[in-house]
Scaffold this motif. Structure first.
Motif, short mmCIF file in Angstrom:
data_model
loop_
_atom_site.label_atom_id
_atom_site.label_comp_id
_atom_site.label_asym_id
_atom_site.label_seq_id
_atom_site.Cartn_x
_atom_site.Cartn_y
_atom_site.Cartn_z
N VAL A 105 -2.49 9.66 -4.19
CA VAL A 105 -2.10 8.25 -4.21
C VAL A 105 -1.09 8.04 -3.10
O VAL A 105 -0.01 8.64 -3.11
N ASP A 106 -1.44 7.21 -2.13
CA ASP A 106 -0.56 6.91 -1.01
C ASP A 106 0.56 6.00 -1.50
O ASP A 106 0.29 4.96 -2.12
N PRO A 107 1.83 6.35 -1.27
CA PRO A 107 2.93 5.44 -1.67
C PRO A 107 2.77 4.04 -1.11
O PRO A 107 3.30 3.08 -1.70
N ALA A 108 2.05 3.88 -0.01
CA ALA A 108 1.83 2.55 0.55
C ALA A 108 0.98 1.67 -0.36
O ALA A 108 0.96 0.45 -0.21
N GLU A 109 0.29 2.28 -1.33
CA GLU A 109 -0.52 1.50 -2.27
C GLU A 109 0.35 0.83 -3.34
O GLU A 109 -0.15 -0.03 -4.08
N ILE A 110 1.61 1.21 -3.44
CA ILE A 110 2.50 0.64 -4.46
C ILE A 110 3.08 -0.67 -3.94
O ILE A 110 3.86 -0.68 -2.98
N SER A 111 2.70 -1.77 -4.55
CA SER A 111 3.17 -3.08 -4.07
C SER A 111 4.58 -3.39 -4.56
O SER A 111 5.34 -4.09 -3.86
N SER A 112 4.95 -2.88 -5.74
CA SER A 112 6.26 -3.19 -6.31
C SER A 112 6.81 -1.97 -7.03
O SER A 112 6.08 -1.26 -7.72
#
Length: 357
Positions: A105-112
């Motif tokens: 899971v790429d941390p960039a996928e976390i919106s908030s």
């Protein structure tokens, strides 16, 4: 047993939820720093820390709490003041972002990233996420805690956490939505995840409620630091201690020659000896900014905990270890797997020796 309280939740969609184990532990915390009144043979407490990954039906991913940062040399003085006051020994080597990457899971996928509150063991290090990841905080956060360190030398939080990043403070004042007795906000707008106004432990403290299945509806309640131990939450008139209780005996209890769980009546008697009612929680909170608000938030949370379709998980809930599936596995099938019943009274293990003394 008192009749079960109502805890109404509007209909809506469901979200995938996972409980992230980072390996963080705080050992040898003085019990009186967190809980009162004292109980014999239970002077120290060791607790883990959980981060919660939530993904809605459109694929939007958010985290509820970041646990801690393993890079302790970066903690500001305010954080060390709290750690030293607790007498805690900190263990752990991973950021939540590290665990995500290890599981593709790429941390960039976390919106908030949603902080239940501003303490060091919940805020982690947002700089391990790209600037596109916003930080969401509870009402009054900016007034109470900004500016951060180093502008404010005794701050718990650091200004670098927000540089070039959106810091969004939620506002419950205009919300007419109620989840149980909590004022709430529909975070995704689809009824799958609600933020709940739960002050007391800290200014702007947040809880969460994730719908894990629809028709029938099941939920996971994210308690943050509303409680630090199951004995602050249970028993209640809605959930009295049953006559027969089964839980894993802690190693230090077995070392004292105890091989079987005490009867429920022994724990009820212990509560009475300590000046409590037999069907009231063993402990009151200690680490709070407003005791009246803290007690009210616990009262509201107990109504959720009494529901058979709600699984209550607080941020340092050691009693779920050995019961739940951790990330990358989802937690949505908690009811089918019987997690609530399996973990409900595990916290009594901490007080076993007091029933035999």
């Amino acid at each position: 047993m008192a009749s079960k309280p109502t805890f109404s939740v509007p209909s809506g969609g469901s979200a995938q939820v996972s409980i992230i184990e980072t390996g963080m532990r705080m050992d040898d915390i003085d019990l009186g720093f967190l809980l009162a009144p004292a109980v014999d043979s239970f002077e120290k407490i060791s607790i883990p820390g959980w981060s919660i990954l939530i993904q809605n039906s459109k694929g939007q991913k958010v985290l509820f709490d970041l646990c801690f940062s393993p890079e302790r040399d970066t903690y500001p003085p305010g954080a060390w003041g709290l750690i030293n006051a607790a007498g805690a020994a900190i263990k752990g080597t991973k950021h939540v972002a590290d665990v995500l990457k290890e599981n593709n899971v790429d941390p960039a996928e976390i919106s908030s990233v949603i902080w239940s509150h501003h303490h060091w063991d919940h805020i982690g290090d947002p700089t391990t996420f790209p600037k596109t990841t916003e930080v969401v905080v509870g009402p009054g956060f900016k007034k109470a805690y900004l500016p951060g360190y180093p502008t404010q030398k005794d701050a718990y939080i650091e200004e670098r956490h927000f540089e070039g990043r959106t810091l969004r403070e939620v506002d419950f004042s205009a919300s007419s939505l109620k989840i149980g007795r909590f004022t709430a906000l529909d975070f995704f707008g689809d009824g799958s995840f609600y933020l709940l106004d739960a002050p007391g432990h800290d200014w702007g403290h947040l809880n969460g409620l994730v719908r894990t299945t629809s028709n029938p509806d099941t939920f996971i309640f994210l308690g943050g630091d509303t409680v630090h131990h199951g004995g602050e939450l249970r028993p209640t008139p809605y959930l009295p201690i049953p006559d027969e209780v089964n839980f894993p005996l802690p190693d230090h209890v077995r070392a004292r020659g105890v091989s079987a769980c005490p009867k429920g009546s022994q724990f009820r008697e212990l509560n009475v000896k300590r000046g409590r009612k037999p069907d009231h929680p063993f402990f009151d909170p200690v680490l709070v900014v407003d005791m009246a608000d803290a007690v009210e938030s616990i009262d509201k949370a107990q109504e959720a905990d009494a529901q058979s379709n709600i699984f209550f998980v607080f941020a340092h809930d050691v009693s779920i270890q050995g019961v739940v599936d951790f990330f990358p596995l989802p937690a949505n099938e908690w009811k089918e797997k019987g997690w609530k019943e399996k973990h409900m009274w595990n916290f009594l293990g901490d007080m076993t020796l007091a029933t035999t003394s």
